[in-house]
Scaffold this active site. Structure first.
Site, PDB file in Angstrom:
ATOM      1  N   ARG A  81       8.564   2.445  -5.002  1.00  0.00           N
ATOM      2  CA  ARG A  81      10.028   2.578  -4.918  1.00  0.00           C
ATOM      3  C   ARG A  81      10.578   3.613  -5.904  1.00  0.00           C
ATOM      4  O   ARG A  81      11.719   4.053  -5.744  1.00  0.00           O
ATOM      5  CB  ARG A  81      10.705   1.230  -5.161  1.00  0.00           C
ATOM      6  CG  ARG A  81      10.557   0.268  -3.983  1.00  0.00           C
ATOM      7  CD  ARG A  81      11.417  -0.967  -4.161  1.00  0.00           C
ATOM      8  NE  ARG A  81      11.446  -1.795  -2.972  1.00  0.00           N
ATOM      9  CZ  ARG A  81      10.692  -2.891  -2.787  1.00  0.00           C
ATOM     10  NH1 ARG A  81       9.851  -3.273  -3.725  1.00  0.00           N
ATOM     11  NH2 ARG A  81      10.780  -3.585  -1.668  1.00  0.00           N
TER      12      ARG A  81
ATOM     13  N   GLN B 237      -0.929  -6.637 -12.068  1.00  0.00           N
ATOM     14  CA  GLN B 237      -0.078  -7.449 -12.944  1.00  0.00           C
ATOM     15  C   GLN B 237       1.386  -7.004 -12.834  1.00  0.00           C
ATOM     16  O   GLN B 237       2.295  -7.737 -13.197  1.00  0.00           O
ATOM     17  CB  GLN B 237      -0.598  -7.325 -14.384  1.00  0.00           C
ATOM     18  CG  GLN B 237       0.222  -8.032 -15.440  1.00  0.00           C
ATOM     19  CD  GLN B 237       0.317  -9.540 -15.207  1.00  0.00           C
ATOM     20  OE1 GLN B 237      -0.561 -10.135 -14.579  1.00  0.00           O
ATOM     21  NE2 GLN B 237       1.384 -10.146 -15.691  1.00  0.00           N
ATOM     22  N   LYS B 238       1.596  -5.801 -12.291  1.00  0.00           N
ATOM     23  CA  LYS B 238       2.964  -5.304 -12.073  1.00  0.00           C
ATOM     24  C   LYS B 238       3.800  -6.355 -11.338  1.00  0.00           C
ATOM     25  O   LYS B 238       4.966  -6.558 -11.626  1.00  0.00           O
ATOM     26  CB  LYS B 238       2.881  -4.006 -11.274  1.00  0.00           C
ATOM     27  CG  LYS B 238       4.129  -3.599 -10.546  1.00  0.00           C
ATOM     28  CD  LYS B 238       5.035  -2.873 -11.473  1.00  0.00           C
ATOM     29  CE  LYS B 238       6.412  -2.577 -10.921  1.00  0.00           C
ATOM     30  NZ  LYS B 238       6.608  -2.641  -9.522  1.00  0.00           N
TER      31      LYS B 238
ATOM     32  N   MET C 177       1.102  -1.831   0.318  1.00  0.00           N
ATOM     33  CA  MET C 177       2.098  -1.448   1.320  1.00  0.00           C
ATOM     34  C   MET C 177       2.193   0.073   1.412  1.00  0.00           C
ATOM     35  O   MET C 177       3.171   0.621   1.925  1.00  0.00           O
ATOM     36  CB  MET C 177       3.464  -2.055   0.972  1.00  0.00           C
ATOM     37  CG  MET C 177       3.430  -3.580   0.966  1.00  0.00           C
ATOM     38  SD  MET C 177       5.023  -4.340   1.291  1.00  0.00           S
ATOM     39  CE  MET C 177       5.960  -3.735  -0.088  1.00  0.00           C
TER      40      MET C 177
ATOM     41  N   GLY D 293      -1.165   3.479  -9.832  1.00  0.00           N
ATOM     42  CA  GLY D 293      -1.282   2.026 -10.004  1.00  0.00           C
ATOM     43  C   GLY D 293      -2.192   1.435  -8.936  1.00  0.00           C
ATOM     44  O   GLY D 293      -3.130   0.679  -9.219  1.00  0.00           O
ATOM     45  N   HIS D 294      -1.934   1.822  -7.680  1.00  0.00           N
ATOM     46  CA  HIS D 294      -2.792   1.361  -6.586  1.00  0.00           C
ATOM     47  C   HIS D 294      -4.240   1.836  -6.804  1.00  0.00           C
ATOM     48  O   HIS D 294      -5.195   1.096  -6.589  1.00  0.00           O
ATOM     49  CB  HIS D 294      -2.314   1.936  -5.249  1.00  0.00           C
ATOM     50  CG  HIS D 294      -0.958   1.472  -4.814  1.00  0.00           C
ATOM     51  ND1 HIS D 294       0.124   2.315  -4.748  1.00  0.00           N
ATOM     52  CD2 HIS D 294      -0.504   0.262  -4.419  1.00  0.00           C
ATOM     53  CE1 HIS D 294       1.188   1.645  -4.313  1.00  0.00           C
ATOM     54  NE2 HIS D 294       0.835   0.396  -4.113  1.00  0.00           N
TER      55      HIS D 294
HETATM   56  P1  AMP Z   1       2.467  -2.685  -3.242  1.00  0.00           P
HETATM   57  O1  AMP Z   1       1.989  -1.544  -2.416  1.00  0.00           O
HETATM   58  O2  AMP Z   1       3.678  -2.373  -4.045  1.00  0.00           O
HETATM   59  O3  AMP Z   1       2.578  -3.962  -2.462  1.00  0.00           O
HETATM   60  O4  AMP Z   1       1.335  -2.945  -4.329  1.00  0.00           O
HETATM   61  C1  AMP Z   1       0.018  -3.196  -3.935  1.00  0.00           C
HETATM   62  C2  AMP Z   1      -0.742  -3.695  -5.143  1.00  0.00           C
HETATM   63  O5  AMP Z   1      -0.722  -2.697  -6.164  1.00  0.00           O
HETATM   64  C3  AMP Z   1      -0.126  -4.961  -5.738  1.00  0.00           C
HETATM   65  O6  AMP Z   1      -1.155  -5.846  -6.131  1.00  0.00           O
HETATM   66  C4  AMP Z   1       0.639  -4.420  -6.917  1.00  0.00           C
HETATM   67  O7  AMP Z   1       0.813  -5.359  -7.953  1.00  0.00           O
HETATM   68  C5  AMP Z   1      -0.263  -3.273  -7.354  1.00  0.00           C
HETATM   69  N1  AMP Z   1       0.507  -2.314  -8.150  1.00  0.00           N
HETATM   70  C6  AMP Z   1       1.677  -1.725  -7.809  1.00  0.00           C
HETATM   71  N2  AMP Z   1       2.132  -0.960  -8.820  1.00  0.00           N
HETATM   72  C7  AMP Z   1       1.240  -1.074  -9.828  1.00  0.00           C
HETATM   73  C8  AMP Z   1       1.147  -0.538 -11.155  1.00  0.00           C
HETATM   74  N3  AMP Z   1       2.068   0.278 -11.639  1.00  0.00           N
HETATM   75  N4  AMP Z   1       0.084  -0.894 -11.901  1.00  0.00           N
HETATM   76  C9  AMP Z   1      -0.866  -1.740 -11.433  1.00  0.00           C
HETATM   77  N5  AMP Z   1      -0.844  -2.271 -10.189  1.00  0.00           N
HETATM   78  C10 AMP Z   1       0.193  -1.946  -9.402  1.00  0.00           C
END
Ligand code: AMP
Length: 285
Positions: free
Chosen positions: A187, A148-149, A30, A36-37
């Site tokens: 966030r 895994q977050k 998103m 992390g991404h």
């Molecule tokens: P989001 O943009 O928050 O929807 O996250 C996109 C992807 O990145 C999802 O698969 C999340 O689980 C992963 N993600 C987000 N934060 C982390 C993190 N700190 N460590 C590993 N993967 C992450």
């Protein structure tokens, strides 16, 4: 790096790779990208020939009282880091592109989607499944990478892929944390300096739960331990501190590996975190 906004352009961007028999990996996000991404992008690069990252703040997975309007967005910064990370294709569809006028079909995984996080965010996982199903159809990747977050998201997506015969491997990457333990999250950008310090309580609560289990405590005692720590922090309001089966999110069987999961509001920002725990001596518990 190609940046495309429509399904048609996306297909065109991937046609060549498909004809050449190159493997395709997708990282759905998103946006407001952090390390992390990027760990997912690196994992995708290591395993697949072509990496596509989608950036789409999916309205369907936000409840009416949630933060869709204020969710962090930084498309220009995201494209910069994705270019540097060696991404081939970035898909940045509009809401209209993803949900054409009158769209009404929703993918639901059933009970798993209404446990734990789903209890606090009704409809959230239907929104997740629907958008992930659409992305998998549009891209037809060999591998899709998730963090895994969002542990329950991983379980829900795996369930959907199995139930609906998607021919894709789901790769799960470990949680990337800040040096003080806070799990990276888009966030986190909303946290004030003071809240940022308090936010470490989620990880500390998980650690206290793990220590309790390591010390021989039962699941209920360990849950209470985590909740006590979460509720001890000012400006922190706990949503849950639970120990569950990592696949079903139901109460775990004794002597099995379990997932410790917490959710809390720090100021007005809702954060989640989790960790796996394996019994050291399976027979001894
Ligand atoms: P989001 O943009 O928050 O929807 O996250 C996109 C992807 O990145 C999802 O698969 C999340 O689980 C992963 N993600 C987000 N934060 C982390 C993190 N700190 N460590 C590993 N993967 C992450």
């Amino acid at each position: 790096m190609k940046v495309v906004g429509t399904g048609e352009d996306l297909r065109r961007a991937l046609d060549r790779a498909r004809v050449d028999g190159r493997t395709i990996g997708i990282v759905p996000t998103m946006g407001a990208l952090h390390d992390g991404h990027l760990s997912l992008v690196q994992a995708a690069r290591a395993r697949c020939d072509v990496v596509i990252v989608s950036i789409f703040v999916n309205p369907l997975q936000f409840g009416p009282q949630e933060d869709f309007a204020t969710y962090p967005r930084d498309e220009r910064g995201d494209l910069e880091v994705l270019r540097a990370a060696g991404t081939e294709v970035v898909f940045t569809p509009s809401i209209e592109e993803m949900y054409p006028q009158g769209a009404s079909t929703v993918v639901s995984v059933g009970p798993l989607g209404s446990m734990l996080e789903g209890e606090h965010r009704p409809g959230h996982f239907d929104g997740v499944c629907t958008v992930v199903a659409k992305l998998l159809h549009m891209v037809e990747p060999d591998v899709a990478f998730f963090g895994q977050k969002d542990a329950q998201q991983v379980a829900v997506v795996k369930r959907m892929v199995l139930d609906l015969n998607f021919g894709v491997d789901i790769a799960v990457c470990p949680i990337v944390r800040e040096p003080d333990g806070l799990a990276m999250s888009s966030r986190n950008a909303h946290l004030s300096t003071e809240e940022r310090v308090k936010a470490t309580v989620l990880y500390r609560a998980l650690q206290s739960g793990r220590a309790a289990l390591d010390g021989g405590a039962g699941f209920e005692t360990a849950e209470k331990e985590m909740l006590k720590m979460l509720e001890g922090g000012e400006t922190v309001e706990a949503d849950y501190a639970r120990i569950v089966d990592p696949d079903t999110f139901e109460d775990p069987a004794p002597r099995r590996s379990v997932l410790l999961a917490v959710a809390a509001r720090v100021g007005s920002t809702r954060l989640i975190d989790n960790l796996h725990w394996e019994p050291a001596d399976a027979a001894g518990r």
